[in-house]
Motif scaffolding. Sequence first.
Motif, mmCIF file in Angstrom:
data_model
loop_
_atom_site.group_PDB
_atom_site.id
_atom_site.type_symbol
_atom_site.label_atom_id
_atom_site.label_comp_id
_atom_site.label_asym_id
_atom_site.label_seq_id
_atom_site.Cartn_x
_atom_site.Cartn_y
_atom_site.Cartn_z
ATOM 1 N N GLY A 192 -13.284 3.730 5.805
ATOM 2 C CA GLY A 192 -11.921 4.076 6.164
ATOM 3 C C GLY A 192 -11.788 5.574 6.335
ATOM 4 O O GLY A 192 -12.744 6.251 6.714
ATOM 5 N N GLU B 222 0.827 -1.202 0.000
ATOM 6 C CA GLU B 222 0.000 0.000 0.000
ATOM 7 C C GLU B 222 0.860 1.250 0.000
ATOM 8 O O GLU B 222 0.574 2.232 -0.682
ATOM 9 C CB GLU B 222 -0.922 0.000 1.221
ATOM 10 N N ARG C 56 -9.448 2.880 0.341
ATOM 11 C CA ARG C 56 -9.534 2.703 1.791
ATOM 12 C C ARG C 56 -10.820 3.303 2.335
ATOM 13 O O ARG C 56 -11.506 2.693 3.159
ATOM 14 C CB ARG C 56 -8.340 3.374 2.479
ATOM 15 N N SER D 244 -7.480 1.089 8.872
ATOM 16 C CA SER D 244 -8.195 0.065 8.100
ATOM 17 C C SER D 244 -7.912 -1.338 8.641
ATOM 18 O O SER D 244 -7.701 -2.286 7.877
ATOM 19 C CB SER D 244 -7.819 0.147 6.611
#
Length: 482
Positions: free
Chosen positions: A308, A91, A279, A430
Amino acid sequence: MWIDDDQCYQALRTRDVRFDGRFFVAVSSTGVYCRPVCPARLPKRENCRFFASAAAAESEGYRPCLRCRPELAPGDASVDANRRLARQAAEYLDAGAGDGESLAALAERLGVTDRHLRRVFHSEFGVAPVEYVQTRRLLLARRLLRDTGLTITEVALAAGFNSLRRFNTLFRGRYGQPPSAWRRAASGRRTSDGELVFHLSYRPPFDWEALRDFLAARAIPGVEGMERGQYRRTALIRRGGNVHRGWLTVAPGPRNGLTVTLSESLAPVVPEVLVRLRRLFDLDAQPALVAQRLGSLAAARPGLRVPGAFDGFEAAVRAVLGQQITVKAARTLAGRVAASLGEPLDTPFEDLTTTFPEAAVVAAAEAETLGLLGIIRARVKAIQALAAACAEDPMLLSPAADVERTLTELKALPGIGDWTAQYLAMRALSWPDAFPAADLGVLKALGETSAVAVRRRAEAWRPWRAYAVMHLWFGGQENKTP
């Protein structure tokens, strides 16, 4: 993590959306790799090879399919420690936040050795981090060339290439044609105002209405808004010493996806914007696995997602302001913070007028300034301590951060207890197994008076307890939480 090859072929045969993005199939007779939902004719089993990532397929010489477009596949949320470490690194790399940073520096940032990071990364994705990054950049470039009207130079820079010559060389070497040829064959989308339009995929079911209502109730005035089912907000992203500011909108789109529109000013940071939106809307969730674990709790709303955060610091300020007051009151205070310390921004929308202030700005503000906004002294102290911590470590409230270490650091700050830390683990980090056991809505929904009793009951929902919280909130208590 690997799925059995026979199971993969069965998923390919049935075009099972549950497996979209969890593996890719390469066909030896065509030299092309696809998503399991590809509408093309089913290849013979003996011609199929299955890969954990697009990068792994491309490292073996396969080209991405033009019909199902592997670059549009949803990601894969994970909870296993090693898998999460690999996903955290991925990520961080996907967002382009580590441009120019060595793997050793990234490993140190994640609290592990670079050797261990290489090992778990290769185990998860089938390639080394450098190969992963290169493939992700090339796939993003293909996407930008096809889906936007950006110039080839703009595409190269937005995809993370510092040299146009190197971009052309790598693109031609990987796909057998220059970027200009791919651009001529595509229909780039760039509106008359220069806006950029994208499609973000998810695995159904997807409860857009619940997510829309949750975000609308908590939208920060001037920064966020919801109009006719379309979510929109301003954005401020700092990259390499430069600050990029603009606006974006998100609405339901075709083919199990959302349609995203970005202002032209956000073109240089497209990768990070798209990662943040994935997210925010929890697009990499695996509803089938969650429903299997939660059972009857998830039956009423099987597509419910865990919202998120587009910006972790913004979400954290919002959470602190929401302690022991209503959602509406916290929203009002957050709007005052944005109006007082944020920067004005011209947008096409009357309700979007400013960007939320960065952590360094809030940390440097006079305590009296925040107090005059109606924030009590204890909250001012908590917010400024949090801001100072985030300014010192920009990854503190990022999904790429180590969860346990972040929880410990958060709870060491004034005014941050276990409830707030767990809430931020849900939204900013998350973390799918986050669980604010002392939440009043959770306690009431379960008919319990003790956080200890709630935790005991929640053991059955691991590793998806954050989703359990959302289902409990949507059982009638969601407006009791910030």
